[in-house]
Scaffold this motif. Structure first.
Motif, PDB file in Angstrom:
ATOM      1  N   VAL A  35      28.204  64.446 -31.088  1.00 32.05           N
ATOM      2  CA  VAL A  35      28.195  65.812 -31.617  1.00 32.05           C
ATOM      3  C   VAL A  35      26.777  66.368 -31.669  1.00 32.05           C
ATOM      4  O   VAL A  35      26.492  67.462 -31.171  1.00 32.05           O
ATOM      5  CB  VAL A  35      28.807  65.827 -33.029  1.00 32.05           C
ATOM      6  CG1 VAL A  35      28.625  67.188 -33.658  1.00 32.05           C
ATOM      7  CG2 VAL A  35      30.255  65.451 -32.979  1.00 32.05           C
ATOM      8  N   PHE A  64      28.070  70.348 -41.642  1.00 31.42           N
ATOM      9  CA  PHE A  64      28.990  71.017 -40.724  1.00 31.42           C
ATOM     10  C   PHE A  64      29.039  72.517 -41.008  1.00 31.42           C
ATOM     11  O   PHE A  64      28.957  73.339 -40.089  1.00 31.42           O
ATOM     12  CB  PHE A  64      30.388  70.398 -40.856  1.00 31.42           C
ATOM     13  CG  PHE A  64      31.472  71.159 -40.170  1.00 31.42           C
ATOM     14  CD1 PHE A  64      31.596  71.123 -38.792  1.00 31.42           C
ATOM     15  CD2 PHE A  64      32.367  71.929 -40.902  1.00 31.42           C
ATOM     16  CE1 PHE A  64      32.599  71.841 -38.160  1.00 31.42           C
ATOM     17  CE2 PHE A  64      33.369  72.635 -40.270  1.00 31.42           C
ATOM     18  CZ  PHE A  64      33.481  72.598 -38.895  1.00 31.42           C
ATOM     19  N   LEU A  96      29.190  60.708 -34.096  1.00 26.59           N
ATOM     20  CA  LEU A  96      28.156  61.571 -34.678  1.00 26.59           C
ATOM     21  C   LEU A  96      27.056  61.852 -33.659  1.00 26.59           C
ATOM     22  O   LEU A  96      26.596  62.980 -33.498  1.00 26.59           O
ATOM     23  CB  LEU A  96      27.562  60.926 -35.928  1.00 26.59           C
ATOM     24  CG  LEU A  96      28.441  60.991 -37.170  1.00 26.59           C
ATOM     25  CD1 LEU A  96      27.763  60.299 -38.333  1.00 26.59           C
ATOM     26  CD2 LEU A  96      28.742  62.435 -37.549  1.00 26.59           C
ATOM     27  N   PHE A 132      32.945  67.331 -34.262  1.00 31.70           N
ATOM     28  CA  PHE A 132      32.321  67.080 -35.557  1.00 31.70           C
ATOM     29  C   PHE A 132      33.402  66.916 -36.626  1.00 31.70           C
ATOM     30  O   PHE A 132      33.354  65.983 -37.448  1.00 31.70           O
ATOM     31  CB  PHE A 132      31.394  68.246 -35.900  1.00 31.70           C
ATOM     32  CG  PHE A 132      30.345  67.933 -36.936  1.00 31.70           C
ATOM     33  CD1 PHE A 132      30.376  66.758 -37.667  1.00 31.70           C
ATOM     34  CD2 PHE A 132      29.307  68.813 -37.173  1.00 31.70           C
ATOM     35  CE1 PHE A 132      29.408  66.475 -38.610  1.00 31.70           C
ATOM     36  CE2 PHE A 132      28.335  68.540 -38.118  1.00 31.70           C
ATOM     37  CZ  PHE A 132      28.397  67.374 -38.840  1.00 31.70           C
TER      38      PHE A 132
END
Lengths: 509, 142
Positions: free
Chosen positions: A217, A136, A214, A176
């Motif tokens: 994102v 991230f 996930l 995220f």
């Protein structure tokens, strides 16, 4: 200093140094180029080591294993790092040539190099991250640098395109974070290897939710079809080198993240069918968008979206062959897409426009430019001797080996997309390169920002950088045998759990 | 793991309001939306840390009664990133205001062009131009 930190730390140090050197452009360029050469060298060494000694791991800050932040380089990360390093290096040399040649009036040149290097640091961090939170952070670093690069100069069209890009990415960053909070709540760790160990124990619906979040994102970042609308609108307004590196790298970081999470965390839930549908739609919708465009950069942006579909196809198959082909194809596509955008920048200089309606007869004006365009163009379309063909062939073989009706439909769609890509390239070729050269009565239009080459139309450095990238893509073709073997082993290692073993050792927490 | 319902509801309301503001056109509202949503997400991390406990200071409290410090570290990172993002978006909104007199996110240029063409029931320039100019007679369209 451990080699694993070099691709992240070196560009950051370089960014600081180039910021200090803001008033000495030549020195600044020299520093940036040296830094990126260092990154390529480190990445290349990592690639060799990951091949010879297996997965390289470093627990940063000497915390006990399992608590700190891990940097991990397996073959996949190392390939991505090396290709990314080479492409950014070539793009930087290209832009250095451009700066040398132009007097930039509106752009604060001093900020370009530090931002560019920070973006490289972010990309490297994302490729090396051994835990999701670090991934991230890597994404945020590269996104932040990309916001600045995209709106550089602050002109009207760039602010317009930039605001869309920024809002979309803010949303994806928030998603995220939500996904991370959920994963931490469910698993109690954000380390990829630990998540991989504990994921199968979770109830099925929790796993499905985490996987979906996930994927969502990363699909936004990778511009996979229903989430791709932001890309063709925001990329084309930026200066050519910026677009080139964005197109080459940023979406591929998303693809890498999908590949990593799918193979590492969810190998038992390949989601083959939905991902195949997504791949199919991405290919077809993307390429139909491309053939409708009259602006070269927009056209290339749409082909970029379309070809992400091929990579998703390989991930969806989730077989060693499919993933090996995806890795090879990704390496090829990073190079080729960046090259084409660099060539689009040269077309802009020579023809004073990127619009097919205003271009004609570039073949007569500059045969060299025509050659520079047609080689990567044919490569993108997947014409046999080139690397694009090898990657596509691998994907098609893997899809036919699976043999379900849907995967056969995807084979058809891939071939069709390939043909339509050829059509799009041929359209550019026919209308921009053939015909009689137009006497360029200098039109002041909205694309004027990148213009104003005060010197020669095709400076040697810019042509050289483009040629170097073309040469690299041809190298991928010539050494396709060993390269493909390497990606095959990378894919096999992704699926046999070597990663978890290497990161956590024998101890099972 | 037991969760705190109040925290969950507050986080949900904050995120929902953030999403609503994010659908606005004005960059300023979008920014406020992101900030509100960011706070909601931070609460979500607090929720992920499990039940609240003693401060995680070694030697002062028994280890079992401590709060999990890791989500707090993540929230800290997220807050810093949100701060940087707001600085950038404010600058961008101001620049947009300087250039256009407003800070609205506008539509895709191409979309707008196509919509106008559709309203006029017209074809695009590129369609009409589909002729091979080198031969001059090989007209494709029409």
């Amino acid at each position: 200093m451990n080699l694993l930190t070099v691709p992240v730390l070196l560009p950051m140090l370089g960014a600081a140094l180039t910021l200090i050197l803001g008033r000495r452009p030549r020195l600044q360029r020299l520093v940036s180029i040296l830094v990126l050469v260092g990154v390529v060298a480190a990445a290349g060494t990592l690639a060799l080591r990951a091949h010879a000694d297996g997965v390289q791991t470093l627990w940063v800050g000497a915390w006990p294993q399992g608590y700190g932040i891990a940097l991990v380089a397996d073959r996949l990360s190392a390939i991505m790092l090396t290709v990314a390093g080479l492409v950014t290096l070539a793009v930087l040399v290209y832009s250095a040539g451009q700066e040398e040649d132009e007097v930039r009036k509106e752009t604060p040149v001093s900020i370009f190099h530090p931002t560019f290097l920070l973006m490289c640091a972010g990309v490297s961090n994302a490729f090396l991250a051994g835990d999701l939170f670090n991934l991230f952070v890597g994404f945020e670093i590269l996104l932040f640098a990309s916001y600045v690069l995209l709106t550089m100069g602050g002109t009207k069209s760039r602010i317009r395109a930039g605001s869309i890009y920024v809002v979309v990415n803010l949303l994806s960053s928030m998603l995220f974070l939500i996904a991370l909070a959920n994963i931490y709540a469910a698993i109690g760790s954000v380390n990829l290897a630990q998540i991989a160990q504990r994921m199968p124990d979770l109830p099925d619906h929790t796993q499905a939710q985490l996987q979906f979040m996930l994927l969502l994102v990363f699909a936004i970042k990778a511009a996979v079809f229903p989430l791709s609308a932001w890309l063709p609108d925001s990329y084309p307004t930026a200066p050519a080198p910026v677009t080139a590196v964005f197109a080459g790298l940023l979406t591929k970081v998303g693809v890498y993240a999908i590949l990593r999470t799918q193979t590492l965390i969810f190998p038992h839930r390949p989601l083959t069918e939905p991902l195949m549908w997504v791949a199919l739609l991405t290919m077809i919708v993307g390429i139909l968008g491309a053939i409708a465009q009259v602006e070269i950069k927009r056209l290339l942006s749409f082909t970029l979206v379309s070809h992400i579909g091929y990579m998703v196809l390989g991930i969806a198959l989730a077989t060693t062959d499919g993933i090996a082909a995806t890795i090879y194809y990704t390496a090829h596509h990073i190079t080729i897409q960046a090259t084409l955008f660099l060539v689009a920048g040269l077309i802009q200089r020579v023809g004073h426009s990127n619009n097919l309606d205003r271009l004609s007869g570039l073949m007569t004006t500059s045969p060299l430019l025509a050659a520079l365009f047609i080689v990567p163009g044919m490569n993108l379309a997947g014409i046999p001797p080139f690397s694009g063909f090898i990657g596509k062939l691998g994907l098609l073989n893997a899809a036919t080996a699976t043999g379900t009706p849907l995967s056969l439909a995807l084979v058809v769609a891939s071939v069709l997309t390939s043909l339509l890509t050829l059509y799009a390239i041929a359209k550019v070729w026919n209308r921009a390169f053939w015909g009689t050269p137009v006497a360029v009565a200098h039109v002041d239009d909205e694309e004027d920002e990148d213009d104003e080459g005060s010197g020669r139309l095709m400076p040697g450095v810019m042509v050289g950088a483009t040629l170097a990238l073309i040469a690299f893509s041809l190298t991928l073709t010539f050494v396709a045998g060993p390269a493909y073997d390497y990606t095959k082993q990378a894919a096999a290692a992704l699926l046999d759990g070597a990663y978890v073993q290497a990161v956590l050792g024998e101890v099972r927490p | 793991m037991s969760g705190n319902l109040t925290l969950a509801i507050v986080a949900g309301v904050l995120v929902a309001s953030g999403v609503y503001l994010l659908t606005e056109r004005s960059l300023t509202r979008i920014l406020i939306g992101v900030l509100v949503m960011g706070n909601g997400v931070n609460l979500l991390f607090m929720l992920a840390a499990g039940p609240a406990g003693n401060p995680p200071l070694l030697g002062m409290f028994p280890t079992e009664s401590m709060t999990d410090p890791l989500p707090q570290a993540m929230v800290l990172t997220a807050i810093v990133i949100t701060m940087a993002v707001s600085a950038f978006v404010v600058t961008m909104a101001y620049r947009s205001f300087q250039l256009n007199g407003n800070d609205e996110v506008s539509d895709d240029v191409e979309d707008r062009r196509i919509r106008e063409l559709a309203e006029r029931d017209d074809v695009s320039d590129s369609y009409e131009d589909t002729s091979f100019s080198d031969a001059g007679e090989d007209m494709v369209s029409e």
